[in-house]
Design a protein around this motif. Sequence first.
Motif, PDB file in Angstrom:
ATOM      1  N   THR A  53       0.834  -1.205   0.000  1.00 24.23           N
ATOM      2  CA  THR A  53       0.000   0.000   0.000  1.00 24.23           C
ATOM      3  C   THR A  53       0.865   1.250   0.000  1.00 24.23           C
ATOM      4  N   SER A  76      -6.328  -1.503  -5.254  1.00 30.58           N
ATOM      5  CA  SER A  76      -5.952  -2.906  -5.392  1.00 30.58           C
ATOM      6  C   SER A  76      -7.185  -3.766  -5.633  1.00 30.58           C
ATOM      7  N   MET A  90     -10.389  -2.655   4.672  1.00 36.30           N
ATOM      8  CA  MET A  90      -9.935  -1.693   3.677  1.00 36.30           C
ATOM      9  C   MET A  90     -11.105  -0.973   3.025  1.00 36.30           C
ATOM     10  N   LEU A 125      -0.631  -5.482   5.413  1.00 37.41           N
ATOM     11  CA  LEU A 125      -0.548  -4.269   4.594  1.00 37.41           C
ATOM     12  C   LEU A 125       0.629  -3.380   4.952  1.00 37.41           C
ATOM     13  N   LEU A 132      -3.374   4.083   7.129  1.00 34.78           N
ATOM     14  CA  LEU A 132      -4.128   3.924   5.884  1.00 34.78           C
ATOM     15  C   LEU A 132      -5.098   5.079   5.681  1.00 34.78           C
TER      16      LEU A 132
END
Length: 492
Positions: A53, A76, A90, A125, A132
């Motif tokens: 990521t 992704s 996610m 990740l 994130l």
Amino acid sequence: MHTDTERCVRAVQSKDARFDGVFFTAVRTTRIYCRPSCPVVPPKPENMEFHPTAASCQRAGFRACKRCRPDTSPGSPQWDARADSVARAMRLIQDGVVDREGVPGLAARLGYSTRQIERQLLAELGAGPLALARAQRAQTARVLIETTPLPMAEIAFAAGFASIRAFNDTVREVFALTPGDLRARAARSRPAAPPATPGTITLRLPFRAPLNPSNLIGHLAATAVPGVEEWRDGAYRRTLSLPYGHGIVALAPRPDHILCRLSLTDPRDLTRAINRCRRLLDLDADPVAVDERLRADPLFAPLVDAGPGRRVPRTVDAAEFAVRAVLGQQVSTAAARTHAARLVTAHGTPVDDPEGGLTHLFPDPAALAGLDPETLALPRSRRTTLLTLVTALADGSLALGPGTDTEEARARLAALPGFGPWTTEIIAMRALGDPDAFLPGDLGVRRAAAGLGLPATPAALTARAARWRPWRAYAVQYLWATDDHPINHLPA
């Protein structure tokens, strides 16, 4: 993918755009990270490291390349196709749950403790939920800086930052430019006129080629609910119900991107609006992997070769689509639109659309839970089905959304009165995004299958379709496309 060093190096050296967003290349000598297709001369393999990521790259101290802009690559396909807890997390982060509810809110939606979800995300990740979400805020800030004349202070809070200082520090760290430098650089490279109306943002939505817009945009336009959706001036337009307000989006297919024009009542909804549009058009799919799998079936190969890159038309609101699926049971497309339009007129929230003919937001389950069944021009059994559905959605006993476990949702839907395999699977396909949802009893699917020499009975077709897994939802799109129906063509 990012752990297969040899394969990643080959992808970078060949500048293979299919892997953009699948992994990111970080260069130890320059401290810059890129997408695999970056046009610069590839670095030496010993200087590369690979991350799953952009947030993982940023956490490791790398900054985004100014040439290939890796932060704007397609998402992704793993998060689009997988149904495990990491993929669901996610999707929820992309929908802004961490910004609105924090990490405890994310963990509660997934049924895990905060510590468990942080450990799972970090292990797979390379970054936790806060990192994130921070990477996503940085990208939102960049879009606002480059495409709007908003003051930087307003952009900071609209992007989700808690302070202007955090906004400035993050932009400098991620992009190696100040917010003012980003705006000046964008003005030099892409001079643009100010938006026609306040709150309007124009941007490009990237995707992995190929993309066949005929069944994708055609399906959305042909089934559009009057007042909520329309086809106008070469674009599919619709209203959006968002956490901080509402919006109107226009989506127009282009050869290498989808042109997206958003009008928002509150810029804090930008990230959610973009991600819902991407999900609506299935832009994070991997069409090469899908088509390769389907093309391996000799009876199916001609369909794929005739129109590769078909996507699954999805939805911006899972609850809305579930209601529309019930209204569409055993009736024509035109009749389903009529029933939905009546609900919208009676229970939808009015909106202003100075640029078109949109008039309402689709009513949410709470607004529909109290409706009088006698006002519905539906058979009594379908009234019961609709009211049971909206009640379950309104009281939370049925959850449909980015973080939903698809198998659990299937079981809950199947337990409702009037929900057979077709309704359950069409919701799984288009509302929940299950890439392997299948409709063996659908009339169009059975007719197309018989024309190809495939078994036409549901049981036999299901057995034959095992070789198409895990992409049977895409196989349905190819089968539907054999019919000369308006859903398979871009409107004139």
